[in-house]
Design a protein around this motif. Structure first.
Motif, short mmCIF file in Angstrom:
data_model
loop_
_atom_site.label_atom_id
_atom_site.label_comp_id
_atom_site.label_asym_id
_atom_site.label_seq_id
_atom_site.Cartn_x
_atom_site.Cartn_y
_atom_site.Cartn_z
N TRP A 116 0.64 -0.83 0.39
CA TRP A 116 -0.10 0.02 -0.03
C TRP A 116 0.86 1.32 -0.22
N GLN B 90 -7.30 0.82 0.00
CA GLN B 90 -6.34 0.52 1.41
C GLN B 90 -7.41 1.03 2.60
N ASP B 91 -8.79 2.00 2.63
CA ASP B 91 -9.29 2.57 3.53
C ASP B 91 -10.80 1.72 3.18
N THR C 64 0.36 5.76 -1.34
CA THR C 64 -0.80 7.05 -1.30
C THR C 64 -1.76 6.62 -2.65
N GLY C 65 -2.80 7.63 -2.64
CA GLY C 65 -3.61 7.59 -4.12
C GLY C 65 -3.86 6.42 -3.98
N LYS C 66 -4.78 6.38 -5.94
CA LYS C 66 -5.95 5.54 -5.55
C LYS C 66 -5.40 3.73 -6.26
N PRO D 48 -10.63 6.71 -4.15
CA PRO D 48 -9.06 7.39 -3.73
C PRO D 48 -8.05 7.22 -2.69
N SER D 49 -8.57 6.35 -1.85
CA SER D 49 -8.29 5.47 -1.24
C SER D 49 -9.24 3.48 -0.53
#
Length: 140
Positions: free
Chosen positions: A83, A125-126, A85-87, A122-123
């Protein structure tokens, strides 16, 4: 650090080409199988993802072939998510023969698609972290 998630696969005769080697396209099937097994073990079944209106998408795949695979050989197919940052996120996979010889390394870039809007979230992992029953299997 723990061992990456892996599944065992036996090369079937009908998956081989005229030279007796595993057909190049089947490596992608093995990688896909391992990815879905990891997602399922983490609690991210297709039903769970569809109910949320999202789905993983592969955006890029690179395969580095190292050693041939023949019918009847057993292999381990690993899968680990990386993982940032970003898409997008990276998927690292290795197909290893029973004797420890690496047969192929598969690297991919993936994202999580909003199925209604047809846009990457956009995330990723979230989303996976929220929906997974065992997010630690995904490196979250």
């Amino acid at each position: 650090m723990s061992e990456p998630f892996s599944v065992r696969v036996t090369v079937r005769g009908y998956e081989t080409d005229v030279q007796g080697h595993l057909n190049q396209a089947v490596y992608l099937n093995y990688a896909e199988h391992a990815r879905w097994e990891l997602l399922h073990r983490a609690g991210l079944t297709q039903a769970v993802l569809a109910a949320r209106g999202v789905g993983p998408v592969v955006l890029e795949t690179t395969i580095r072939y190292a050693r041939e695979l023949l019918a009847g050989e057993e292999v381990e197919v690993t899968c680990a998510f990386s993982w940032g940052t970003g898409k997008t996120f990276r998927v690292e996979q290795v197909i290893t023969k029973a004797d420890g010889t690496v047969s192929a390394e598969i690297t991919g870039v993936a994202g999580v698609l909003d199925l209604g809007r047809r846009k990457l979230l956009p995330s990723p992992q979230d989303v996976f972290g929220e929906l997974a029953g065992k997010p630690e299997l995904l490196g979250l």
